[in-house]
Design a protein around this motif. Structure first.
Motif, PDB file in Angstrom:
ATOM      1  N   THR A 197      17.722   4.494  32.239  1.00 15.72           N
ATOM      2  CA  THR A 197      18.141   4.211  33.652  1.00 15.72           C
ATOM      3  C   THR A 197      17.285   4.470  34.303  1.00 15.72           C
ATOM      4  OG1 THR A 197      19.669   5.998  32.661  1.00 15.72           O
ATOM      5  CG2 THR A 197      19.661   6.192  34.376  1.00 15.72           C
ATOM      6  N   LEU A 198      17.440   3.830  35.658  1.00 11.01           N
ATOM      7  CA  LEU A 198      16.965   4.156  36.562  1.00 11.01           C
ATOM      8  C   LEU A 198      17.343   4.373  37.870  1.00 11.01           C
ATOM      9  CD1 LEU A 198      16.180   0.038  36.699  1.00 11.01           C
ATOM     10  CD2 LEU A 198      14.754   1.989  36.119  1.00 11.01           C
ATOM     11  N   LEU A 199      16.339   5.241  38.467  1.00 14.36           N
ATOM     12  CA  LEU A 199      17.434   6.031  40.139  1.00 14.36           C
ATOM     13  C   LEU A 199      16.817   5.312  41.437  1.00 14.36           C
ATOM     14  CD1 LEU A 199      14.989  10.218  38.859  1.00 14.36           C
ATOM     15  CD2 LEU A 199      17.693   8.529  38.535  1.00 14.36           C
ATOM     16  N   ARG A 200      18.287   4.708  41.618  1.00 15.26           N
ATOM     17  CA  ARG A 200      18.407   4.103  42.982  1.00 15.26           C
ATOM     18  C   ARG A 200      18.013   4.692  43.787  1.00 15.26           C
ATOM     19  NH1 ARG A 200      19.223  -1.971  40.568  1.00 15.26           N
ATOM     20  NH2 ARG A 200      17.621  -2.091  42.576  1.00 15.26           N
ATOM     21  N   LEU A 233      15.987  11.979  44.670  1.00 18.86           N
ATOM     22  CA  LEU A 233      16.280  11.350  43.877  1.00 18.86           C
ATOM     23  C   LEU A 233      14.801  11.523  42.505  1.00 18.86           C
ATOM     24  CD1 LEU A 233      16.281   6.907  44.604  1.00 18.86           C
ATOM     25  CD2 LEU A 233      14.058   8.550  43.296  1.00 18.86           C
ATOM     26  N   LEU A 234      13.826  12.155  43.560  1.00 20.41           N
ATOM     27  CA  LEU A 234      12.694  12.585  43.336  1.00 20.41           C
ATOM     28  C   LEU A 234      13.245  14.290  42.318  1.00 20.41           C
ATOM     29  CD1 LEU A 234      10.099  12.299  45.870  1.00 20.41           C
ATOM     30  CD2 LEU A 234      10.043  11.226  43.622  1.00 20.41           C
ATOM     31  N   ASP A 235      14.088  14.766  42.706  1.00 17.94           N
ATOM     32  CA  ASP A 235      14.114  15.562  41.968  1.00 17.94           C
ATOM     33  C   ASP A 235      14.865  15.609  41.038  1.00 17.94           C
ATOM     34  OD1 ASP A 235      13.481  17.890  44.024  1.00 17.94           O
ATOM     35  OD2 ASP A 235      15.777  18.298  44.926  1.00 17.94           O
ATOM     36  N   ALA A 236      15.754  14.090  40.851  1.00 24.36           N
ATOM     37  CA  ALA A 236      16.400  13.638  39.275  1.00 24.36           C
ATOM     38  C   ALA A 236      15.058  13.491  38.237  1.00 24.36           C
ATOM     39  CB  ALA A 236      17.292  12.869  39.826  1.00 24.36           C
ATOM     40  N   GLY A 242      15.752   9.772  34.827  1.00 26.92           N
ATOM     41  CA  GLY A 242      15.516   8.701  34.677  1.00 26.92           C
ATOM     42  C   GLY A 242      14.426   8.450  35.446  1.00 26.92           C
ATOM     43  N   LEU A 243      14.310   7.144  36.010  1.00 22.65           N
ATOM     44  CA  LEU A 243      12.848   6.653  36.357  1.00 22.65           C
ATOM     45  C   LEU A 243      13.320   6.673  37.633  1.00 22.65           C
ATOM     46  CD1 LEU A 243      11.132   4.124  33.118  1.00 22.65           C
ATOM     47  CD2 LEU A 243      10.794   6.823  33.379  1.00 22.65           C
ATOM     48  N   ALA A 244      11.977   6.767  38.676  1.00 17.47           N
ATOM     49  CA  ALA A 244      11.783   5.971  39.704  1.00 17.47           C
ATOM     50  C   ALA A 244      11.053   5.470  40.089  1.00 17.47           C
ATOM     51  CB  ALA A 244      11.622   7.689  40.805  1.00 17.47           C
ATOM     52  N   GLY A 258       1.476  17.217  36.466  1.00 20.64           N
ATOM     53  CA  GLY A 258       1.731  16.939  35.949  1.00 20.64           C
ATOM     54  C   GLY A 258       2.981  17.014  35.391  1.00 20.64           C
ATOM     55  N   ARG A 259       3.685  16.879  36.714  1.00 22.22           N
ATOM     56  CA  ARG A 259       5.072  16.814  36.395  1.00 22.22           C
ATOM     57  C   ARG A 259       5.805  16.089  36.286  1.00 22.22           C
ATOM     58  NH1 ARG A 259       7.118  20.886  41.507  1.00 22.22           N
ATOM     59  NH2 ARG A 259       9.516  20.253  40.219  1.00 22.22           N
ATOM     60  N   LEU A 260       5.176  14.934  37.041  1.00 21.07           N
ATOM     61  CA  LEU A 260       5.439  13.290  36.450  1.00 21.07           C
ATOM     62  C   LEU A 260       4.549  12.839  35.607  1.00 21.07           C
ATOM     63  CD1 LEU A 260       7.133  12.268  39.855  1.00 21.07           C
ATOM     64  CD2 LEU A 260       8.804  12.749  37.662  1.00 21.07           C
TER      65      LEU A 260
END
Length: 303
Positions: A197-200, A233-236, A242-244, A258-260
């Motif tokens: 899932t892409l975060l757009r 979007l970053l919170d998601a 998904g990926l941002a 290390g959160r992302l």
């Protein structure tokens, strides 16, 4: 209904220099002492008091051999003049103190403000404690000549017109996701990205260009979530939804703690970047120069 005129000077107000001289003579009870305080001659004080009395057509002092006493009319005027001079003195003091404590208004894009700028602002106020900083957030265009803003930070392209612009990054965009998501889905290569899932961003993003740059041509549209705000979007992404694809600046802290995690080392540089903009005639203003120097120094330590 009472009508007030705000454009006309008070009709019954004598020259202010006469009132200042009157105040000194009334407080000190002596024209000579008043002259010493005002750094003028005793005869000048006597002349100005006579001018004031003639202007008001009333006696304000009783002249004694070694002093002067206020008449009843003088007592009334003395109280009013003293209160007015105190108010003016306080206003001048407040203005002087405000000038000593310089103010700076920065209007930044919300994602940049919350993800990069806010965690570092304490460092700026520590070294520039004499600058009173106001931080506003907005994605709307800023007219620096109409809005009460000294510095604007937006994502865009360089357009050197009448404003002075400084790029804050090189446009590097990276793909990130939560460690839990990457581990659960086994995401280890660019080929896996199109399966996620892409975060757009509904305002526009560079996912299609990144996928083409990475050699990926198929993108299942059903696997996208759309947002109108990069912060959401970053919170998601942090929640594993998904990926941002975002500016490396915005996720520096989340990667460090290390959160992302970065999904791939493929570098993709966008023509748009974060830009600091100020009016050209404010470019060398002390507070603007201090903030610009500080933020550029901080950026040297960023990813």
């Amino acid at each position: 209904m009472t009508n007030f005129s705000i454009c006309r000077a008070p009709a019954n107000l004598p020259p202010l220099n006469l009132l200042r001289t009157f105040d000194a003579a009334a407080r000190l009870g002596n024209f000579t002492l008043a002259a010493d305080e005002l750094n003028i001659s005793q005869s000048a004080v006597s002349q100005q008091i006579r001018q004031l009395e003639d202007w008001m057509n009333v006696r304000l002092f009783r002249r004694m051999p070694r002093r002067v006493d206020l008449t009843r009319e003088g007592i009334v005027l003395s109280g009013a003049v003293r209160r007015a001079l105190i108010l003016m003195d306080q206003a001048c003091l407040e203005i002087a103190e405000s000038a000593a404590t310089r103010s700076l208004c920065v209007n930044a894009a919300p994602a940049f403000a919350s993800r990069w700028l806010m965690p570092r602002l304490a460092g700026f106020t520590d070294i520039q404690s004499h600058i009173r900083l106001t931080l506003l957030t907005s994605n709307d265009p800023v007219d620096l000549r109409k809005h009460d803003v000294d510095i604007a930070i937006r994502r865009g392209t360089m357009e050197e017109i009448e404003n002075s612009q400084v790029p804050l990054d090189d446009g590097l965009l990276i793909v990130v996701g939560s460690p839990a998501l990457l581990q659960a889905r086994g995401i280890t290569s660019p080929d896996h990205v199109a399966e996620q899932t892409l975060l757009r961003n509904i305002s526009g993003d560079r996912w299609d260009s990144w996928l083409e740059h990475a050699g990926i041509t198929r993108l299942p549209m059903a696997r996208s979530l759309h947002f109108n705000d990069v912060t959401l979007l970053l919170d998601a992404a942090l929640q594993g939804q998904g990926l941002a694809l975002v500016s490396a600046l915005l996720v520096e802290h989340e990667i460090q703690c290390g959160r992302l995690q970065r999904v791939t080392e493929i570098d993709f540089h966008d023509s748009a970047r974060y830009i600091l903009t100020c009016r050209s005639d404010f470019y060398d203003h002390d507070s603007v120069r201090a903030f610009r120097g500080w933020i550029l120094t901080e950026l040297k330590h960023s990813l």
